[in-house]
Design an enzyme around this catalytic site. Structure first.
Site, PDB file in Angstrom:
ATOM      1  N   ASP A  67      -8.110   0.690   2.142  1.00  0.00           N
ATOM      2  CA  ASP A  67      -6.800   1.332   1.977  1.00  0.00           C
ATOM      3  C   ASP A  67      -6.362   1.904   3.323  1.00  0.00           C
ATOM      4  O   ASP A  67      -6.947   2.860   3.831  1.00  0.00           O
ATOM      5  CB  ASP A  67      -6.891   2.437   0.924  1.00  0.00           C
ATOM      6  CG  ASP A  67      -5.509   2.992   0.575  1.00  0.00           C
ATOM      7  OD1 ASP A  67      -5.120   2.907  -0.591  1.00  0.00           O
ATOM      8  OD2 ASP A  67      -4.818   3.486   1.494  1.00  0.00           O
TER       9      ASP A  67
ATOM     10  N   ARG B 281       2.806   2.018  -3.896  1.00  0.00           N
ATOM     11  CA  ARG B 281       2.453   0.986  -4.871  1.00  0.00           C
ATOM     12  C   ARG B 281       1.676   1.640  -5.996  1.00  0.00           C
ATOM     13  O   ARG B 281       0.728   2.378  -5.750  1.00  0.00           O
ATOM     14  CB  ARG B 281       1.581  -0.056  -4.138  1.00  0.00           C
ATOM     15  CG  ARG B 281       1.194  -1.227  -4.967  1.00  0.00           C
ATOM     16  CD  ARG B 281       0.425  -2.224  -4.128  1.00  0.00           C
ATOM     17  NE  ARG B 281      -0.997  -1.915  -4.079  1.00  0.00           N
ATOM     18  CZ  ARG B 281      -1.943  -2.804  -3.833  1.00  0.00           C
ATOM     19  NH1 ARG B 281      -1.609  -4.054  -3.568  1.00  0.00           N
ATOM     20  NH2 ARG B 281      -3.209  -2.467  -3.812  1.00  0.00           N
TER      21      ARG B 281
ATOM     22  N   ASP C 248      -5.374   5.684   3.443  1.00  0.00           N
ATOM     23  CA  ASP C 248      -6.547   6.550   3.330  1.00  0.00           C
ATOM     24  C   ASP C 248      -7.352   6.563   4.626  1.00  0.00           C
ATOM     25  O   ASP C 248      -7.830   7.607   5.065  1.00  0.00           O
ATOM     26  CB  ASP C 248      -7.456   6.073   2.182  1.00  0.00           C
ATOM     27  CG  ASP C 248      -6.905   6.463   0.813  1.00  0.00           C
ATOM     28  OD1 ASP C 248      -5.970   7.282   0.756  1.00  0.00           O
ATOM     29  OD2 ASP C 248      -7.412   5.926  -0.191  1.00  0.00           O
TER      30      ASP C 248
HETATM   31  O1  LIG Z   1       2.020  -5.663  -0.651  1.00  0.00           O
HETATM   32  P1  LIG Z   1       1.791  -4.602  -1.678  1.00  0.00           P
HETATM   33  O2  LIG Z   1       0.933  -5.068  -2.814  1.00  0.00           O
HETATM   34  O3  LIG Z   1       3.064  -3.971  -2.127  1.00  0.00           O
HETATM   35  O4  LIG Z   1       0.890  -3.456  -1.017  1.00  0.00           O
HETATM   36  C1  LIG Z   1       1.020  -3.003   0.264  1.00  0.00           C
HETATM   37  C2  LIG Z   1       1.428  -1.565   0.298  1.00  0.00           C
HETATM   38  O5  LIG Z   1       0.370  -0.718  -0.171  1.00  0.00           O
HETATM   39  C3  LIG Z   1       0.031   0.249   0.836  1.00  0.00           C
HETATM   40  O6  LIG Z   1       0.732   1.419   0.681  1.00  0.00           O
HETATM   41  P2  LIG Z   1       0.365   2.496  -0.457  1.00  0.00           P
HETATM   42  O7  LIG Z   1       1.101   2.203  -1.715  1.00  0.00           O
HETATM   43  O8  LIG Z   1      -1.119   2.619  -0.559  1.00  0.00           O
HETATM   44  O9  LIG Z   1       0.987   3.815   0.131  1.00  0.00           O
HETATM   45  P3  LIG Z   1       0.480   4.757   1.336  1.00  0.00           P
HETATM   46  O10 LIG Z   1       0.940   4.066   2.587  1.00  0.00           O
HETATM   47  O11 LIG Z   1       1.166   6.028   1.072  1.00  0.00           O
HETATM   48  O12 LIG Z   1      -1.011   4.856   1.268  1.00  0.00           O
HETATM   49  C4  LIG Z   1       0.447  -0.453   2.113  1.00  0.00           C
HETATM   50  O13 LIG Z   1       0.614   0.433   3.194  1.00  0.00           O
HETATM   51  C5  LIG Z   1       1.714  -1.158   1.723  1.00  0.00           C
HETATM   52  O14 LIG Z   1       2.845  -0.331   1.794  1.00  0.00           O
HETATM   53  O1  LIG Z   2      -5.869  -4.080   0.919  1.00  0.00           O
HETATM   54  C1  LIG Z   2      -4.924  -3.271   0.743  1.00  0.00           C
HETATM   55  C2  LIG Z   2      -3.868  -3.540  -0.168  1.00  0.00           C
HETATM   56  C3  LIG Z   2      -2.859  -2.616  -0.289  1.00  0.00           C
HETATM   57  N1  LIG Z   2      -2.881  -1.487   0.452  1.00  0.00           N
HETATM   58  C4  LIG Z   2      -3.883  -1.227   1.322  1.00  0.00           C
HETATM   59  O2  LIG Z   2      -3.885  -0.175   1.983  1.00  0.00           O
HETATM   60  N2  LIG Z   2      -4.881  -2.118   1.425  1.00  0.00           N
HETATM   61 MG   LIG Z   3      -2.460   3.683   0.369  1.00  0.00          MG
END
Ligand SMILES: O=P(O)(O)OC[C@H]1O[C@H](OP(=O)(O)OP(=O)(O)O)[C@H](O)[C@@H]1O
Ligand SMILES: O=c1cc[nH]c(=O)[nH]1
Ligand SMILES: [Mg+2]
Length: 211
Positions: free
Chosen positions: A201, A103, A204
């Site tokens: 997050d 995202r 993270d």
């Molecule tokens: O419903 P949304 O607003 O689309 O957000 C949710 C998304 O954001 C996070 O991933 P992120 O983009 O942080 O990627 P990552 O798993 O690599 O940290 C989470 O794991 C979802 O995939």
């Molecule tokens: O709260 C949130 C929203 C998006 N992605 C995350 O990891 N946490």
């Molecule tokens: Mg993330």
């Protein structure tokens, strides 16, 4: 689209520790794994089975086994990877595909950077894993891709869902064979698109990249 919030004291207990900002990455990973196993029990309630004849030490009887085609489990990288072992522990014969999505934290739009799964999912039951359903952009795009490839039904297993994201899924996937199983439905999203109260997050916290 149907939503199922798993109401169980063990889920609530583990989720509370997961939310706590003092919980370190190794504990976060272990709790995620344990929670997924509990959610998987509910998420697989409609997994397709067939009868099989078995012989016990005492008699011949009819048993149950998962039927073909095998279910497909799709973790959304990166955070969804933390849910894969917990899910395949309950579905050891499942096939696993991968979707890499991220995202954009400015626009909150999701984009796909990796896809590794069968082109043809006709007749397949699919379980998508991602801990967070925030704006819903990621899951709408992922589930659309699975349905376009022919998946018969899709169950998303998430740890936390925001009402805003659930509403988007209900609108964008109305009438589609889609179910979301979550450990909790939280209050709202904040101005950065983070779930409140949430857990921060997820990627993270799983992989120690915060701060
Ligand atoms: O419903 P949304 O607003 O689309 O957000 C949710 C998304 O954001 C996070 O991933 P992120 O983009 O942080 O990627 P990552 O798993 O690599 O940290 C989470 O794991 C979802 O995939
Ligand atoms: O709260 C949130 C929203 C998006 N992605 C995350 O990891 N946490
Ligand atoms: Mg993330």
């Amino acid at each position: 689209m149907r939503l199922h919030v798993v109401d169980h004291p063990l889920v609530a207990h583990k989720l509370s520790t997961l939310r706590d900002e003092r919980t370190d990455s190794p504990t976060f990973r272990r709790l995620t794994d344990e929670l997924v196993t509990l959610l998987a029990y509910e998420a697989t309630r409609d997994v397709r089975t067939e009868e099989v004849e078995i012989t016990t030490p005492v008699a011949v009887t009819t048993g149950t086994r998962l039927s073909h085609p095998r279910p497909l489990v799709v973790p959304i990288l990166r955070a969804g990877l933390g849910m894969l072992d917990g899910m395949t522990r309950l579905l050891p014969t499942a096939e696993v595909g991968f979707l890499g999505m991220v995202r954009n934290e400015e626009t909150l739009e999701a984009s796909t950077y990796a896809t590794r799964m069968p082109d043809d999912l006709s007749g397949r039951q699919v379980y998508v894993l991602d801990p967070m359903l925030a704006t819903g952009g990621t899951l709408v795009a992922a589930i659309r891709m699975l349905l376009e490839r022919g998946a018969t039904d899709v169950t998303a297993v998430v740890l936390l869902a925001a009402p805003e994201g659930v509403e988007i899924l209900e609108k964008e996937l109305a009438g589609k064979p889609v179910r979301v199983v979550t450990a909790a439905l939280d209050e709202r999203l904040n101005e950065h698109g983070y779930i409140v109260p949430g857990l921060g997050d997820a990627g993270d916290r799983l992989y120690g990249t915060a701060g």
